[in-house]
Design a protein around this motif. Structure first.
Motif, PDB file in Angstrom:
ATOM      1  N   PHE A 120       0.827  -1.211   0.000  1.00 24.67           N
ATOM      2  CA  PHE A 120       0.000   0.000   0.000  1.00 24.67           C
ATOM      3  C   PHE A 120       0.856   1.253   0.000  1.00 24.67           C
ATOM      4  CE2 PHE A 120       0.453  -1.753   4.266  1.00 24.67           C
ATOM      5  CZ  PHE A 120       0.923  -0.683   5.005  1.00 24.67           C
ATOM      6  N   ALA A 121       0.250   2.338  -0.444  1.00 25.67           N
ATOM      7  CA  ALA A 121       0.846   3.669  -0.320  1.00 25.67           C
ATOM      8  C   ALA A 121       0.394   4.263   1.002  1.00 25.67           C
ATOM      9  CB  ALA A 121       0.413   4.549  -1.484  1.00 25.67           C
ATOM     10  N   ARG A 122       1.315   4.925   1.693  1.00 16.79           N
ATOM     11  CA  ARG A 122       1.001   5.511   3.007  1.00 16.79           C
ATOM     12  C   ARG A 122       1.381   6.989   3.023  1.00 16.79           C
ATOM     13  NH1 ARG A 122       2.643   2.600   8.515  1.00 16.79           N
ATOM     14  NH2 ARG A 122       0.515   1.807   8.184  1.00 16.79           N
ATOM     15  N   ARG A 123       0.411   7.831   3.365  1.00 19.90           N
ATOM     16  CA  ARG A 123       0.659   9.248   3.632  1.00 19.90           C
ATOM     17  C   ARG A 123       0.590   9.455   5.135  1.00 19.90           C
ATOM     18  NH1 ARG A 123      -3.247  13.061   0.280  1.00 19.90           N
ATOM     19  NH2 ARG A 123      -1.851  14.609   1.246  1.00 19.90           N
ATOM     20  N   THR A 124       1.544  10.211   5.692  1.00 18.28           N
ATOM     21  CA  THR A 124       1.590  10.377   7.141  1.00 18.28           C
ATOM     22  C   THR A 124       1.632  11.847   7.544  1.00 18.28           C
ATOM     23  OG1 THR A 124       4.004  10.155   7.144  1.00 18.28           O
ATOM     24  CG2 THR A 124       2.715   8.163   7.551  1.00 18.28           C
ATOM     25  N   TRP A 125       1.080  12.086   8.725  1.00 20.69           N
ATOM     26  CA  TRP A 125       1.075  13.403   9.353  1.00 20.69           C
ATOM     27  C   TRP A 125       1.359  13.210  10.843  1.00 20.69           C
ATOM     28  CZ3 TRP A 125      -2.345  11.627   5.830  1.00 20.69           C
ATOM     29  CH2 TRP A 125      -2.616  12.400   4.690  1.00 20.69           C
ATOM     30  N   ILE A 126       1.915  14.220  11.488  1.00 23.12           N
ATOM     31  CA  ILE A 126       2.087  14.239  12.939  1.00 23.12           C
ATOM     32  C   ILE A 126       1.160  15.303  13.508  1.00 23.12           C
ATOM     33  CG2 ILE A 126       3.670  14.590  14.866  1.00 23.12           C
ATOM     34  CD1 ILE A 126       4.266  12.088  13.237  1.00 23.12           C
ATOM     35  N   LEU A 127       0.394  14.931  14.550  1.00 24.86           N
ATOM     36  CA  LEU A 127      -0.563  15.840  15.173  1.00 24.86           C
ATOM     37  C   LEU A 127      -0.391  15.832  16.684  1.00 24.86           C
ATOM     38  CD1 LEU A 127      -2.389  13.979  12.838  1.00 24.86           C
ATOM     39  CD2 LEU A 127      -3.730  16.050  13.107  1.00 24.86           C
ATOM     40  N   GLU A 128      -0.877  16.887  17.323  1.00 30.39           N
ATOM     41  CA  GLU A 128      -0.923  16.967  18.777  1.00 30.39           C
ATOM     42  C   GLU A 128      -2.384  16.930  19.215  1.00 30.39           C
ATOM     43  OE1 GLU A 128       1.733  17.178  20.827  1.00 30.39           O
ATOM     44  OE2 GLU A 128       3.188  17.189  19.175  1.00 30.39           O
ATOM     45  N   GLN A 129      -2.661  16.133  20.247  1.00 29.89           N
ATOM     46  CA  GLN A 129      -4.021  16.049  20.775  1.00 29.89           C
ATOM     47  C   GLN A 129      -3.941  15.815  22.274  1.00 29.89           C
ATOM     48  OE1 GLN A 129      -7.206  16.192  19.106  1.00 29.89           O
ATOM     49  NE2 GLN A 129      -7.947  16.259  21.227  1.00 29.89           N
ATOM     50  N   ASP A 130      -4.413  16.776  23.061  1.00 30.25           N
ATOM     51  CA  ASP A 130      -4.471  16.646  24.521  1.00 30.25           C
ATOM     52  C   ASP A 130      -3.117  16.232  25.108  1.00 30.25           C
ATOM     53  OD1 ASP A 130      -7.151  17.246  24.271  1.00 30.25           O
ATOM     54  OD2 ASP A 130      -7.773  15.148  24.256  1.00 30.25           O
ATOM     55  N   GLY A 131      -2.040  16.838  24.621  1.00 31.97           N
ATOM     56  CA  GLY A 131      -0.713  16.562  25.137  1.00 31.97           C
ATOM     57  C   GLY A 131      -0.033  15.347  24.541  1.00 31.97           C
ATOM     58  N   ALA A 132      -0.731  14.633  23.677  1.00 29.68           N
ATOM     59  CA  ALA A 132      -0.160  13.442  23.052  1.00 29.68           C
ATOM     60  C   ALA A 132       0.331  13.772  21.637  1.00 29.68           C
ATOM     61  CB  ALA A 132      -1.191  12.324  22.972  1.00 29.68           C
ATOM     62  N   ARG A 133       1.415  13.129  21.250  1.00 28.93           N
ATOM     63  CA  ARG A 133       1.921  13.228  19.889  1.00 28.93           C
ATOM     64  C   ARG A 133       1.438  11.993  19.141  1.00 28.93           C
ATOM     65  NH1 ARG A 133       7.132  12.229  17.249  1.00 28.93           N
ATOM     66  NH2 ARG A 133       7.505  13.814  15.637  1.00 28.93           N
ATOM     67  N   ILE A 134       0.758  12.197  18.029  1.00 26.17           N
ATOM     68  CA  ILE A 134       0.076  11.110  17.319  1.00 26.17           C
ATOM     69  C   ILE A 134       0.465  11.132  15.852  1.00 26.17           C
ATOM     70  CG2 ILE A 134      -2.192  10.242  16.582  1.00 26.17           C
ATOM     71  CD1 ILE A 134      -3.307  11.425  19.207  1.00 26.17           C
ATOM     72  N   GLU A 135       0.716   9.937  15.301  1.00 25.73           N
ATOM     73  CA  GLU A 135       0.944   9.815  13.864  1.00 25.73           C
ATOM     74  C   GLU A 135      -0.352   9.366  13.193  1.00 25.73           C
ATOM     75  OE1 GLU A 135       4.384   7.768  11.382  1.00 25.73           O
ATOM     76  OE2 GLU A 135       2.800   6.317  11.824  1.00 25.73           O
ATOM     77  N   ALA A 136      -0.763  10.081  12.148  1.00 26.71           N
ATOM     78  CA  ALA A 136      -1.901   9.681  11.320  1.00 26.71           C
ATOM     79  C   ALA A 136      -1.352   9.114  10.028  1.00 26.71           C
ATOM     80  CB  ALA A 136      -2.805  10.878  11.045  1.00 26.71           C
TER      81      ALA A 136
END
Length: 206
Positions: A120-136
């Motif tokens: 598969f092809a994967r596009r990624t982003w890094i986000l902040e939510q309620d003090g957590a660092r999350i990869e989408a």
């Protein structure tokens, strides 16, 4: 040993564009790459029966081996143990794994063979939510099981907790998932790519 905590959401065709646009506007885009993966098991499917998954992944010029063990998944939110190390080529290298993972695989090593693929092809982003660092990670591709000539589409969004207060990781993932579900029709999914691959390969209760 890492603890993988993630929320998986199925993405219908009509939601792809609005989800990607929202992530572009609210996260830090990290680019797109193609991931080629082969999952291995014994002819008796020892790993599937143990609710474990062994994967070789090609990521650009890099090869990775990953072992994931049994975890829990509810309403798309999964928590499981994971070991991942680099390898030289498309071959398992037990000596590069920690003792706990090596102990599980060593008795099976001589009988391991490919069972199915997820590419598969994967596009990624890094986000902040309620003090957590999350990869989408937005994945689009296919699962194929050569033995049964079966194929199934991959089109899903994985939200993976990277850092922050681990005790609040699930809440942060759910909160980010709710924000995304407010802008697009996304459905929580409890089936991992490995579980779907085993089902395509005709392995029950994987």
């Amino acid at each position: 040993m890492a603890q993988e905590i993630e929320l998986k959401l199925a993405v219908p065709d009509a939601s792809l564009a609005p989800v990607a646009a929202w992530l572009d506007a609210n996260g830090e885009a990290k680019g797109e790459l193609t991931l080629l993966n082969v999952y291995l098991d014994t002819p008796e499917r020892d790993l599937a029966r143990a609710r474990a998954a062994l994967r070789l992944r090609r990521k650009g010029a890099q090869w990775l081996q990953t072992l994931k063990t049994a975890g829990q998944s509810q309403s798309g939110l999964a928590s499981r143990h994971e070991w991942e190390t680099e390898v030289a080529c498309e071959a398992i290298e037990l000596q590069r794994l920690p003792d706990e993972a090596r102990a599980l695989l060593a008795p099976l090593a001589a009988r391991l063979a490919p069972v199915f693929r997820t590419d598969f092809a994967r596009r990624t982003w890094i986000l902040e939510q309620d003090g957590a660092r999350i990869e989408a990670a937005l994945d689009s591709g296919a699962i194929t099981a050569p033995a049964t000539h079966a194929q199934e589409r991959i089109q899903e969004l994985e939200l993976e907790w990277l850092s922050g207060d681990e005790s609040r990781a699930a809440d942060a993932l759910r909160a980010l998932g709710a924000r995304l579900q407010a802008i697009a029709a996304l459905t929580p999914s409890d089936l991992s790519k490995a579980a779907r691959g085993y089902r395509l390969a005709g392995v029950a209760n994987a």
